[in-house]
Design a protein around this motif. Structure first.
Motif, mmCIF file in Angstrom:
data_model
loop_
_atom_site.group_PDB
_atom_site.id
_atom_site.type_symbol
_atom_site.label_atom_id
_atom_site.label_comp_id
_atom_site.label_asym_id
_atom_site.label_seq_id
_atom_site.Cartn_x
_atom_site.Cartn_y
_atom_site.Cartn_z
ATOM 1 N N LEU A 17 32.250 -40.726 18.256
ATOM 2 C CA LEU A 17 32.951 -41.026 17.006
ATOM 3 C C LEU A 17 32.006 -41.268 15.837
ATOM 4 C CD1 LEU A 17 35.891 -43.212 18.329
ATOM 5 C CD2 LEU A 17 35.888 -40.785 17.759
ATOM 6 N N ALA A 18 30.708 -41.150 16.098
ATOM 7 C CA ALA A 18 29.749 -41.347 15.012
ATOM 8 C C ALA A 18 30.065 -40.351 13.900
ATOM 9 C CB ALA A 18 28.327 -41.144 15.525
ATOM 10 N N GLY A 19 30.155 -40.828 12.665
ATOM 11 C CA GLY A 19 30.469 -39.940 11.550
ATOM 12 C C GLY A 19 31.957 -39.764 11.333
ATOM 13 N N GLU A 20 32.746 -40.176 12.296
ATOM 14 C CA GLU A 20 34.195 -39.991 12.201
ATOM 15 C C GLU A 20 34.896 -41.332 11.993
ATOM 16 O OE1 GLU A 20 35.629 -37.682 15.486
ATOM 17 O OE2 GLU A 20 37.671 -38.408 15.230
ATOM 18 N N ALA A 21 34.307 -42.376 12.554
ATOM 19 C CA ALA A 21 34.857 -43.720 12.394
ATOM 20 C C ALA A 21 33.695 -44.666 12.121
ATOM 21 C CB ALA A 21 35.597 -44.153 13.657
ATOM 22 N N GLU A 22 34.021 -45.793 11.504
ATOM 23 C CA GLU A 22 33.000 -46.824 11.314
ATOM 24 C C GLU A 22 32.945 -47.620 12.620
ATOM 25 O OE1 GLU A 22 33.170 -50.799 8.902
ATOM 26 O OE2 GLU A 22 33.542 -49.061 7.584
ATOM 27 N N VAL A 23 31.773 -47.650 13.245
ATOM 28 C CA VAL A 23 31.667 -48.230 14.591
ATOM 29 C C VAL A 23 30.835 -49.512 14.553
ATOM 30 C CG1 VAL A 23 30.866 -47.820 16.960
ATOM 31 C CG2 VAL A 23 31.779 -45.910 15.605
ATOM 32 N N VAL A 24 31.393 -50.598 15.077
ATOM 33 C CA VAL A 24 30.644 -51.858 15.198
ATOM 34 C C VAL A 24 30.676 -52.289 16.652
ATOM 35 C CG1 VAL A 24 30.547 -54.293 14.500
ATOM 36 C CG2 VAL A 24 31.289 -52.551 12.847
ATOM 37 N N ARG A 25 29.491 -52.660 17.167
ATOM 38 C CA ARG A 25 29.430 -53.149 18.559
ATOM 39 C C ARG A 25 29.241 -54.651 18.556
ATOM 40 N NH1 ARG A 25 26.115 -48.866 22.317
ATOM 41 N NH2 ARG A 25 26.261 -50.515 23.862
ATOM 42 N N HIS A 36 31.941 -55.094 23.109
ATOM 43 C CA HIS A 36 33.277 -54.775 22.597
ATOM 44 C C HIS A 36 33.089 -53.919 21.352
ATOM 45 C CE1 HIS A 36 34.209 -57.886 25.395
ATOM 46 N NE2 HIS A 36 33.696 -58.849 24.649
ATOM 47 N N LEU A 37 33.939 -52.913 21.215
ATOM 48 C CA LEU A 37 33.789 -51.966 20.100
ATOM 49 C C LEU A 37 34.875 -52.176 19.066
ATOM 50 C CD1 LEU A 37 33.162 -48.335 21.429
ATOM 51 C CD2 LEU A 37 31.665 -49.705 19.973
ATOM 52 N N ARG A 38 34.464 -52.158 17.797
ATOM 53 C CA ARG A 38 35.442 -52.136 16.711
ATOM 54 C C ARG A 38 35.300 -50.811 15.982
ATOM 55 N NH1 ARG A 38 36.236 -52.749 11.224
ATOM 56 N NH2 ARG A 38 37.923 -54.135 10.585
ATOM 57 N N LEU A 39 36.385 -50.058 15.912
ATOM 58 C CA LEU A 39 36.364 -48.743 15.279
ATOM 59 C C LEU A 39 37.313 -48.769 14.103
ATOM 60 C CD1 LEU A 39 37.007 -46.768 18.592
ATOM 61 C CD2 LEU A 39 34.768 -47.190 17.561
ATOM 62 N N GLU A 40 36.849 -48.305 12.965
ATOM 63 C CA GLU A 40 37.772 -48.175 11.845
ATOM 64 C C GLU A 40 37.812 -46.714 11.424
ATOM 65 O OE1 GLU A 40 37.522 -51.145 8.808
ATOM 66 O OE2 GLU A 40 38.787 -49.992 7.431
ATOM 67 N N PHE A 41 39.017 -46.140 11.446
ATOM 68 C CA PHE A 41 39.184 -44.711 11.155
ATOM 69 C C PHE A 41 39.624 -44.532 9.701
ATOM 70 C CE2 PHE A 41 39.716 -45.086 15.701
ATOM 71 C CZ PHE A 41 39.115 -43.945 16.212
#
Ligand SMILES: [Zn+2]
Length: 379
Positions: free
Chosen positions: A46-54, A63-68
């Motif tokens: 999802l790199a480049g597609e969503a904002e990813v925080v670990r 735990h992953l936080r994804l913002e689309f």
């Protein structure tokens, strides 16, 4: 055909590929390095597609936080999707329970609970993006690594995100072959009842002893009577240990008890009852630890409101979305306890989670992903 359904139908091969790859990364809750391989798969893809925080978690996978980023102008508040990347299957399970596609189903450890549900969130977001469907809310997905053991380290992230959200979608397995969502879940937790007695030789000195085992047996009888099936309250002493030899009066014994309750008021009452257990034989000491950490998800107005919305949207796909009440808990218990409209069991349609026969139905992938996308866009 509904444009979302047309899109997701075309994507089924890609969706099943994703699920296959995730299932092949074994990820038991108890093995942080293994869970993190699944975390890395999702983060990389999802790199480049969503904002990813670990979020690092001590003793667990991250735990992953994804913002689309989704179409539509100014966004207000967020819709929270919750999933988990851990499973109940130890590393090595794939040898006896390999991933396979057969009989119109996908099989494998965690395919239903919930490598598929995680995948559905990703493709629901892609559908909204690719079809340029405007969305009023930000869409945040949180993927936890410790759900199968009660979410001890992810709970605070779940609650933090929940407080910023207008609704939560939980990608847990649906109920029944028709794919019902879950509008109520019992709360639960566990208690450990420990007893210390007085050791003595069973032949030479019996009267000087006070048996921890006899005392524990009486305590178990007492707590087991608190089961009330009419109210849905169950008390299960599922583990017991004690004693050292048959010719010794036991000094130590303990039991672990699983407790499930559908109502908050019963949870508080039972916690008080466990805390006030007293020994029958005053020469023994009874010590109780534990609590009902998972609050019940009660079928209230907030839950019914989002269920009815999903049911209406489901009809656009030609399907009737049913509901079910279940005993097991999920992260939905936490979001619902905060008063958040929570749609749980919106994940895959399939069978037999947590068993060798775990599988999902391939012909229900497209409508489920489309439904998730519709709910996100409607909130
Ligand atoms: Zn699950």
């Amino acid at each position: 055909m509904d444009p979302l359904l047309a899109y997701t139908t075309e994507k089924v091969p890609e969706i099943t590929d994703w699920i296959e790859q995730l299932v092949k990364i074994e990820s038991p809750s108890s093995d942080p390095a293994a869970v993190n391989r699944a975390v890395e798969f999702v983060a990389d893809r999802l790199a480049g597609e969503a904002e990813v925080v670990r979020h690092r978690a001590n003793g667990f996978g991250d735990h992953l936080r994804l913002e689309f980023p989704l179409p539509g102008r100014r966004k207000q508040a967020q819709v929270l999707g919750i999933g988990h990347l851990d499973t109940v299957y130890p590393v090595g399970t794939l040898a006896s329970m390999p991933f396979k596609r057969a009989q119109g189903r996908l099989w494998g450890p965690g395919v239903f609970d919930m490598k598929s549900g995680v995948t559905y969130f990703v493709f629901a977001a892609r559908a909204l993006r690719d079809l340029d469907i405007p969305v009023r809310r930000r869409f945040v997905v949180q993927l936890n690594s410790d759900e199968e053991i009660g979410s001890p380290s992810s709970r605070r992230y779940t609650e933090r995100e929940a407080k910023k959200s207008v609704a939560a979608l939980i990608a847990e397995p649906s109920a029944g072959p028709e794919g019902n969502v879950k509008t109520a879940r019992k709360g639960g937790g566990g208690f450990r009842i420990g007893v210390r007695g007085i050791a003595a030789h069973a032949g030479l000195d019996f009267a000087a002893g006070a048996s921890a085992i006899v005392e524990l047996a009486r305590q178990i009888e007492r707590v087991a009577e608190w089961t009330d099936l009419a109210k849905g309250i169950t008390i299960n002493p599922g583990l017991i240990r004690g004693g050292t030899a048959t010719n010794t009066v036991a000094e130590e014994a303990w039991a672990e008890v699983d407790v499930r309750v559908p109502r908050k008021s019963d949870a508080r009452r039972l916690e008080r009852k466990f805390a006030s257990l007293k020994s029958f034989d005053r020469r023994t000491q009874v010590r109780v630890e534990g609590n009902l950490r998972r609050p019940p998800m009660e079928r209230n107005r907030a839950i019914l409101g989002i269920y009815r919305l999903a049911r209406k949207l489901s009809r656009e796909l030609g399907l009737e979305l049913g509901e079910a009440q279940v005993g097991g808990g999920s992260d939905g218990n936490f979001t619902a306890a905060l008063g958040l409209p929570t749609l749980d069991g919106i994940g895959a349609v399939g069978e037999r989670p947590h068993s060798p026969g775990e599988c999902i139905y391939v012909d229900r992938i497209a409508d489920r992903v489309a439904l998730i996308a519709k709910v996100i866009a409607a909130l």
